[in-house]
Design an enzyme around this catalytic site. Structure first.
Site: not given
Ligand code: GCW
Length: 711
Positions: A316, A395, A423
């Site tokens: 990312e 995720d 989240e």
């Molecule tokens: O689930 C996602 C989140 C991001 C996060 C990423 C991660 C810190 O939306 O905000 O970044 O995972 O785990 O690195």
């Protein structure tokens, strides 16, 4: 309840004094003074020395001052006591009675197997009128003390048989996604739903070390022994924590040390270039190696028990070894080499995937990515590297299969990463108790039923595994977690990391008894029962009214709150459901799909391969099926979607009704906060139900068998 009574309740539930003059009082979570009543009314002898023994002594002294007990610190007393907390290595005690109890506890230990108690373990045994807690090391005494608190009067039950506790997992860690400087999009805490950070504020330390200390206490009482203090997405200001701002980290470490909590730091892989002025951060470059070694030495000069680095690399947008044509093992190993002589570890995250995918491209599958990147590297990581794997392949969704990476790296230390911050599970506006879900994940046996479990892998052979990690859910909110009932998720994480075999319902019982102590709660049985009714099944309820059958990601893009059925369908993030007029789901079979099912060992590869054997709750994760497909439950996919969404909202409405029965029985501030949030949960769940049902009705044209309203 009259005003005076309600004031009385409030007083009992909050820590006694504001931590800073003029500040509002912070909720005491699972350590209200009342939880110490049973301990505090007794005569206690603490035997041994050291920083953590002092912590034990302070806790006991505070409790005894409040509830009329007495405390002695050995060894010069000839006294009668109810409780002895002793280090095994400490001298004999002058009191014959107390020394006899201590010896009896030693004998009990031999009787129950005589295994070493270890760095953090303890024994609790009764001898006549005395309860004895024995530990080999001070940390064991600290955990033993909190065990006594948890047990309440039961710790003094003459019939209690001896018990031996030691953590199954050596490292039990919370990762804070806290930014030092406020991020323009993510704010002070990325995915934080409890206000600001308890550590940082507007580019500086928040400066409330009393709050940090209180946090350390809470964590120690849950069993957590490590934290990372900044977000894995490391921007410029946060990068400096490694060097110029190291003092800020050291301050936190100083405050948490008395609670046996070691501090870790998220670093940027580009540090040698962005902080060190080198022209490269290539892990195989000699100057880079030297820079990491020297920088790490300076960290340990300041923080001698520093835990290590946490790294999100080539993920990312974070920098990583790919820039230099190197792989993750090269990247992790250069840091590991710097940390090894100083006793530190690298947590290297396996959350690596292509976040610039073309939604038209059906050959790329995000679920495959971590395995494809990491499994081939098994055996290449140094022994002080821990590869940190999200529990699921995508995720942190409400429902995912367990990540196949967990079974694919037998020669690597693996940590499993959970998400306590909600989240994707209601953002601490919804009640969603995650204990049951984590219990399922930890008990999952990747090689098939009866085989080693996820918890076994995280524990490793003789405790050498990578442990359990979770993204924290606390902030500077008065209740720590925004939703007061979300405190239970934090507590449960710590307890399951200590012992993954614990029944999450029993852990919830502990949390209830500590947080709403019977002695301070009107009708404690009713309160306990009602909380169980609201919380036990709340994760399943959440699953019912959100994305169905494991398909995931039908959330609003960006903030991930509320329904957005097609929110991610045509984006670059690789999170699609492929709903059309005939059916829905992602074909991840080997035969006709992305082949992801083949990443599992044979037992599960076969189960997941066919829609006939795939468990219902994961059907759409692994298969694209017609709406008329009949589930094992006997329902069709489309009817299941309708039924669960109607049921989910009904359950939330029932939760709210149940909560209302507690009005006047518990701390009014807790009552009000939860009541507010339940209103929002009912609203949001209704929105989920209506959008999901309407979407699938419009796609499929199939009416609800029971003729309920779909818009
Ligand atoms: O689930 C996602 C989140 C991001 C996060 C990423 C991660 C810190 O939306 O905000 O970044 O995972 O785990 O690195």
């Amino acid at each position: 309840m009259n005003a005076e009574e309600s004031l009385h309740l409030e007083h009992l539930m909050f820590v006694e004094e504001p931590m800073e003059p003029g500040e509002p009082r912070v909720h005491a979570a699972w350590l209200p003074p009342e939880a110490f009543r049973s301990l505090g009314a007794r005569r206690v002898l603490v035997h041994g020395d050291g920083l953590l023994v002092d912590t034990v002594l302070n806790e006991v002294s505070r409790a005894c001052a409040r509830y009329g007990g007495r405390v002695w610190h050995s060894p010069s007393w000839d006294v009668d006591v109810d409780l002895v907390l002793a280090l095994r290595g400490a001298d004999e005690l002058p009191s014959p009675a107390v020394q006899a109890a201590r010896s009896a506890a030693e004998a009990a230990l031999t009787e129950i197997g005589g295994e070493p108690l270890g760095d953090e373990g303890f024994l609790l045994a009764r001898d006549g009128e005395v309860t004895v807690v024995l530990a080999d090391a001070p940390a064991g005494l600290l955990y033993g003390l909190f065990h006594v608190v948890r047990l309440c009067a039961a710790a003094f039950d003459p019939a209690r048989p001896p018990e031996h506790h030691r953590p199954a997992l050596r490292r039990r860690m919370l990762d804070h996604w806290d930014n030092v400087a406020v991020h323009p999009v993510m704010g002070q805490v990325e995915r934080g739903y409890a206000g600001g950070s308890i550590f940082w504020q507007d580019g500086r330390p928040r400066g409330d070390l009393a709050r940090v200390r209180e946090y350390g206490r809470l964590l120690a009482a849950s069993g957590v022994n490590a934290i990372s203090v900044n977000n894995v997405n490391v921007a410029r200001t946060e990068a400096l924590l490694l060097t110029d701002r190291l003092g800020d980290v050291a301050e936190i470490a100083d405050v948490l040390r008395p609670y046996n909590i070691r501090v870790h730091l998220s670093i940027t892989f580009a540090a040698p270039a962005v902080l060190g002025g080198l022209s490269t951060a290539d892990p195989l470059d000699e100057a880079v190696r030297v820079w990491w070694a020297a920088t790490t030495r300076r960290v340990y000069e300041r923080i001698p028990d520093f835990g290590g680095y946490l790294v999100k690399a080539d993920s990312e947008g974070q920098p990583g070894p790919f820039t230099y044509g190197r792989d993750h093992a090269d990247g992790a190993n250069v840091l590991a080499e710097a940390l090894a002589p100083l006793g530190g570890v690298v947590h290297w995250r396996a959350f690596v995937y292509n976040h610039h995918q073309d939604w038209r491209d059906r050959s790329t599958d995000r679920a495959r990515a971590a395995y494809d990147h990491f499994a081939p590297l098994d055996g290449r990581f140094r022994t002080n590297v821990v590869v940190q794997v999200k529990f699921g392949p995508v995720d942190f969704q409400t429902r995912e299969p367990v990540s196949p990476v967990i079974a694919a790296m037998p020669a690597t230390r693996l940590a499993v990463e959970l998400q306590v911050t909600q989240e994707y599970t209601g953002q601490q506006r919804h009640v969603c108790h995650l204990g049951l879900w984590w219990g399922e994940v930890l008990r999952f046996a990747p090689w098939g039923p009866g085989g080693r479990t996820v918890a076994d892998i995280a524990a490793g052979e003789s405790g050498a595994g990578g442990g359990l990690v979770a993204v924290a859910n606390v902030g500077d909110d008065l209740f720590w977690t925004g939703h007061p009932l979300a405190q239970a998720n934090l507590y449960t994480f710590g307890r399951l990391a200590w012992d993954p075999r614990l029944d999450p319902r029993a852990v919830l019982d502990e949390w209830i008894a500590l947080t709403f102590p019977p002695s301070a709660t009107a009708e404690p049985e009713l309160v306990g029962r009602t909380l169980h009714e609201i919380m036990d099944d709340s994760w399943r309820t959440y699953e019912r009214y959100t994305a169905p059958l494991g398909v995931g990601f039908m959330v609003n893009p960006g903030d991930h709150y509320g329904p957005g059925v097609d929110g991610y369908e045509y984006t670059r993030w690789g999170t699609y459901h492929f709903a059309d007029r005939d059916g829905v789901g992602v074909d991840r079979s080997r035969a006709s799909g992305t082949g992801f099912a083949g990443q599992y060992p044979p037992y599960w590869a076969q189960v997941y391969e066919s829609p006939q054997s795939c468990p219902d709750e994961l059907l759409l994760f692994f298969h694209h099926v017609p709406y008329g497909h009949v589930l094992h439950s006997g329902s069709t996919v489309i009817q299941h979607i309708y039924d669960t969404h109607f049921a989910g909202v009904e359950e939330v409405v029932a939760m709210r009704r149940r909560w209302q029965t507690l009005n006047g029985m518990i701390d009014p501030a807790v009552y009000e906060r939860v009541a507010e949030r339940l209103d929002e949960q009912v609203r949001c769940a209704t929105e989920w139900r209506d959008q999901i049902n309407t979407y699938f009705y419009r796609k499929s044209g199939v009416p609800d068998e029971r003729g309920r309203t779909i818009h």
